[in-house]
Design a protein around this motif. Structure first.
Motif, mmCIF file in Angstrom:
data_model
loop_
_atom_site.group_PDB
_atom_site.id
_atom_site.type_symbol
_atom_site.label_atom_id
_atom_site.label_comp_id
_atom_site.label_asym_id
_atom_site.label_seq_id
_atom_site.Cartn_x
_atom_site.Cartn_y
_atom_site.Cartn_z
ATOM 1 N N MET A 168 0.848 -1.175 0.000
ATOM 2 C CA MET A 168 0.000 0.000 0.000
ATOM 3 C C MET A 168 0.893 1.237 0.000
ATOM 4 O O MET A 168 1.769 1.381 0.845
ATOM 5 C CB MET A 168 -0.895 -0.037 1.250
ATOM 6 N N ASN A 169 0.670 2.142 -0.955
ATOM 7 C CA ASN A 169 1.395 3.409 -0.997
ATOM 8 C C ASN A 169 0.684 4.404 -0.080
ATOM 9 O O ASN A 169 -0.526 4.572 -0.164
ATOM 10 C CB ASN A 169 1.428 3.964 -2.422
ATOM 11 N N ILE A 170 1.469 5.067 0.782
ATOM 12 C CA ILE A 170 0.901 5.978 1.775
ATOM 13 C C ILE A 170 1.492 7.361 1.578
ATOM 14 O O ILE A 170 2.705 7.524 1.459
ATOM 15 C CB ILE A 170 1.173 5.487 3.206
ATOM 16 N N ALA A 171 0.620 8.367 1.568
ATOM 17 C CA ALA A 171 1.041 9.755 1.421
ATOM 18 C C ALA A 171 0.793 10.504 2.733
ATOM 19 O O ALA A 171 0.012 10.072 3.580
ATOM 20 C CB ALA A 171 0.279 10.433 0.289
ATOM 21 N N CYS A 172 1.466 11.647 2.850
ATOM 22 C CA CYS A 172 1.255 12.549 3.979
ATOM 23 C C CYS A 172 0.862 13.904 3.408
ATOM 24 O O CYS A 172 1.496 14.393 2.466
ATOM 25 C CB CYS A 172 2.531 12.668 4.811
ATOM 26 N N ASP A 196 2.991 0.702 5.783
ATOM 27 C CA ASP A 196 2.166 0.292 6.903
ATOM 28 C C ASP A 196 1.502 1.528 7.523
ATOM 29 O O ASP A 196 2.196 2.455 7.963
ATOM 30 C CB ASP A 196 3.026 -0.426 7.944
ATOM 31 N N LEU A 197 0.175 1.554 7.558
ATOM 32 C CA LEU A 197 -0.555 2.725 8.042
ATOM 33 C C LEU A 197 -0.267 3.012 9.512
ATOM 34 O O LEU A 197 -0.118 4.179 9.891
ATOM 35 C CB LEU A 197 -2.057 2.553 7.810
ATOM 36 N N GLY A 252 -4.882 12.346 11.623
ATOM 37 C CA GLY A 252 -5.937 11.896 10.738
ATOM 38 C C GLY A 252 -5.407 10.893 9.737
ATOM 39 O O GLY A 252 -4.220 10.913 9.397
ATOM 40 N N SER A 253 -6.285 10.026 9.278
ATOM 41 C CA SER A 253 -5.865 9.067 8.248
ATOM 42 C C SER A 253 -7.072 8.561 7.481
ATOM 43 O O SER A 253 -8.192 8.553 7.976
ATOM 44 C CB SER A 253 -5.103 7.887 8.862
ATOM 45 N N ILE A 254 -6.805 8.148 6.275
ATOM 46 C CA ILE A 254 -7.738 7.378 5.465
ATOM 47 C C ILE A 254 -6.923 6.217 4.919
ATOM 48 O O ILE A 254 -5.898 6.452 4.288
ATOM 49 C CB ILE A 254 -8.356 8.206 4.317
ATOM 50 N N PRO A 255 -7.299 4.973 5.236
ATOM 51 C CA PRO A 255 -8.465 4.582 5.996
ATOM 52 C C PRO A 255 -8.394 5.109 7.431
ATOM 53 O O PRO A 255 -7.322 5.140 8.035
ATOM 54 C CB PRO A 255 -8.436 3.055 5.985
ATOM 55 N N ALA A 304 -3.617 5.279 0.776
ATOM 56 C CA ALA A 304 -3.800 5.696 2.170
ATOM 57 C C ALA A 304 -3.081 7.026 2.373
ATOM 58 O O ALA A 304 -2.130 7.352 1.657
ATOM 59 C CB ALA A 304 -3.242 4.646 3.125
ATOM 60 N N VAL A 305 -3.538 7.771 3.374
ATOM 61 C CA VAL A 305 -2.957 9.084 3.633
ATOM 62 C C VAL A 305 -3.053 9.402 5.122
ATOM 63 O O VAL A 305 -3.961 8.927 5.808
ATOM 64 C CB VAL A 305 -3.663 10.171 2.778
#
Length: 190
Positions: free
Chosen positions: A1-5, A67-68, A90-93, A115-116
């Motif tokens: 899963m690619n996660i952004a900020c 990893d979220l 905050g996050s999504i999911p 995810a962010v």
């Protein structure tokens, strides 16, 4: 899963210990942010999400984790959010039954982001969490600062990218002369 900020303030020029896998991109979601949070540790009036204010552009970068929970912990550490306050990251999911912000969810879908995470600290003024200062209170408090405290507060405001053009910022420029610096955080690798 690619996660952004998603970011809009000092995270852009001082991300450590947050580990980035890309530079900052200037096409983040438009969110209602304003200079409404007195810092616990620094003499500054920081930007924070605050409903009722005009949405402005934000920045985003890829994080060096897939990893979220790790992403949330990294951002929490960077923002000095004490354990036990998961709602301040905050996050999504979302986690802990929180609702997903529809503005951020729509932006993620357009960008193809899995995810962010973002800083979700509330407004805070005169020791009251959740209280946003009026524009006059904000400029008066900043103008009351002296010496190194004033220099730090000015640096925070001036380092905020120019396209994050808020109502309070325009008042700070007019009354205090604090204009944005000509620095660019766009796609800088940190």
């Amino acid at each position: 899963m690619n996660i952004a900020c998603i970011a809009w303030g000092s995270l852009l020029y001082k991300p450590q210990p947050l580990k980035l896998a890309s530079g900052w991109h200037p096409d983040g979601p438009h969110l209602p942010i304003e200079f409404v949070r007195q810092s616990d540790d620094d003499p500054e009036l920081a930007l924070a999400l605050c409903e009722g204010f005009k949405p402005v552009p934000t920045y985003w970068a890829w994080l060096a984790t897939r990893d979220l929970d790790t992403a949330r912990a990294m951002l929490g550490e960077r923002e000095q959010i004490r354990p036990g306050y998961p709602e301040c990251v905050g996050s999504i999911p979302p986690v802990d039954g929180a609702e997903a912000d529809p503005r951020i969810a729509a932006w993620m879908q357009r960008k193809g982001i899995d995810a962010v995470v973002w800083t979700a600290l509330p407004a805070k003024f005169a020791g009251a969490s959740g209280r946003a200062p009026t524009s006059e209170e904000a400029v008066a408090w900043l103008d009351s600062l002296q010496g190194e405290d004033r220099a730090k507060a000015e640096d925070y405001v001036r380092r905020t990218p120019a396209h994050i053009d808020t109502r309070y910022r325009r008042l700070f420029e007019k009354r205090l002369g604090w204009r944005p610096l000509r620095e660019s955080y766009v796609t800088q690798r940190v």
